[in-house]
Design a protein around this motif. Structure first.
Motif, short mmCIF file in Angstrom:
data_model
loop_
_atom_site.label_atom_id
_atom_site.label_comp_id
_atom_site.label_asym_id
_atom_site.label_seq_id
_atom_site.Cartn_x
_atom_site.Cartn_y
_atom_site.Cartn_z
N PRO A 160 93.43 -79.96 -57.09
CA PRO A 160 93.31 -81.41 -56.87
C PRO A 160 94.34 -82.17 -57.69
CG PRO A 160 91.51 -80.59 -58.23
CD PRO A 160 92.21 -79.39 -57.70
N ASP A 163 93.00 -80.45 -45.64
CA ASP A 163 92.34 -79.20 -46.06
C ASP A 163 93.27 -78.51 -47.05
OD1 ASP A 163 91.15 -76.76 -46.41
OD2 ASP A 163 91.04 -76.25 -44.28
N PHE A 164 92.91 -78.51 -48.31
CA PHE A 164 93.80 -78.00 -49.35
C PHE A 164 93.93 -76.48 -49.34
CE2 PHE A 164 93.43 -82.30 -50.77
CZ PHE A 164 94.60 -82.55 -51.46
N ARG A 165 93.17 -75.81 -48.50
CA ARG A 165 93.39 -74.37 -48.32
C ARG A 165 94.65 -74.12 -47.50
NH1 ARG A 165 87.89 -72.38 -45.68
NH2 ARG A 165 88.50 -74.12 -44.34
N THR A 166 95.10 -75.11 -46.77
CA THR A 166 96.27 -74.96 -45.89
C THR A 166 97.54 -75.48 -46.55
OG1 THR A 166 95.98 -77.12 -44.83
CG2 THR A 166 94.76 -75.27 -43.89
N VAL A 176 92.73 -69.68 -51.56
CA VAL A 176 92.74 -70.56 -52.74
C VAL A 176 93.18 -71.96 -52.34
CG1 VAL A 176 93.69 -70.92 -55.04
CG2 VAL A 176 93.29 -68.59 -54.21
N LYS A 177 92.43 -72.96 -52.76
CA LYS A 177 92.80 -74.35 -52.48
C LYS A 177 93.91 -74.80 -53.43
CE LYS A 177 88.35 -76.03 -50.73
NZ LYS A 177 87.28 -77.04 -50.92
N PHE A 178 94.81 -75.62 -52.92
CA PHE A 178 95.78 -76.28 -53.78
C PHE A 178 95.00 -77.12 -54.79
CE2 PHE A 178 99.00 -79.33 -55.03
CZ PHE A 178 100.17 -78.59 -55.01
N ARG A 234 96.49 -66.88 -51.37
CA ARG A 234 97.18 -68.16 -51.33
C ARG A 234 97.55 -68.52 -49.89
NH1 ARG A 234 101.91 -67.81 -55.64
NH2 ARG A 234 102.10 -70.02 -55.12
N ASN A 235 97.80 -69.79 -49.65
CA ASN A 235 98.05 -70.24 -48.29
C ASN A 235 99.17 -69.45 -47.61
OD1 ASN A 235 98.06 -72.16 -45.95
ND2 ASN A 235 100.06 -72.68 -46.80
N TRP A 243 95.15 -88.21 -49.28
CA TRP A 243 94.97 -86.81 -48.89
C TRP A 243 93.51 -86.45 -48.62
CZ3 TRP A 243 98.44 -86.53 -53.60
CH2 TRP A 243 99.78 -86.50 -53.23
#
Length: 216
Positions: free
Chosen positions: A87, A112-115, A83-85, A6-7, A108
């Motif tokens: 959608p 970058d949803f990994r961050t 892991v991406k947040f 996770r981030n 959005w």
């Protein structure tokens, strides 16, 4: 192998790597450098108690690293396993905040949803802050009022020091003998939510805050 970091965990690994590199650059005593490295390595491994065998192999690569270049390569190699947040559609956001009739939802597309550990934005017209977190039960949202402090302080979420706003949310939890009792929960939070997401290494307080506001 599927993403499993996770981030905030990746941020934690990066933080520990920085501790090691700082020691390598600034400490002349080899025993002290080794102590710093051993401590950081142990903390990284301990952050993944439920990792599978293959996941452990990736994390435990940190034990074999020697140079700054190897540590930087290690961080880069872990990125594909972050892991991406999940959608979030505009419809989902509106469902999370049903009372906000004129909700302004950010774009959005470039994020970058990994961050991302949490999504958050401010509505300057209403002085409202909206925060979305992906918990075990799915997406949850908290709405609060914010007041600009115009000074630096420690953020309650990432523990970083910078420009913050005082965010106040009303908890739904109330004693049985006081049915009309409501409690305001206030926290200092980073104005720059992307930077906060880049620094956060522990979600325990964030989850505690979300639960205190949402608990009925």
């Amino acid at each position: 192998m599927e993403p499993f970091i996770r981030n905030h965990q990746y941020n934690f690994i990066r933080q520990q790597v920085r501790h090691i590199l700082d020691a390598l650059r600034t400490v002349s005593d080899p025993k002290v450098r080794e102590a710093v490295r051993s401590s950081a390595e142990a903390k990284v491994v301990a952050a993944f108690p439920c990792a599978s065998g293959e996941e452990k192999q990736w994390i435990e690569r940190i034990f074999s690293l020697k140079s700054e270049a190897e540590y930087e390569e290690y961080l880069a190699d872990l990125l594909p396993y972050v892991v991406k947040f999940p959608p979030v559609s505009d419809k989902q956001v509106k469902k999370l905040f049903p009372k906000a009739k004129k909700l302004k939802i950010p774009n959005w597309e470039t994020l970058d949803f990994r961050t991302v550990t949490y999504l958050s934005w401010m509505d300057i017209a209403t002085h409202k802050l909206y925060l979305i977190y992906a918990g075990d039960g799915g997406l949850v949202g908290v709405e609060g009022n914010y007041t600009m402090t115009h000074k630096k302080n420690m953020c309650s979420l990432c523990k970083g020091y910078g420009e913050v706003a005082l965010v106040t949310a009303i908890t739904k939890a109330k004693p049985a003998h006081l049915p009309d009792y409501y409690k305001a929960v206030g926290n200092y939070m980073c104005i720059d939510h992307r930077e906060c997401n880049r620094r956060i290494t522990d979600v325990s307080y964030l989850e505690e805050f979300m639960q205190s506001v949402l608990k009925k």
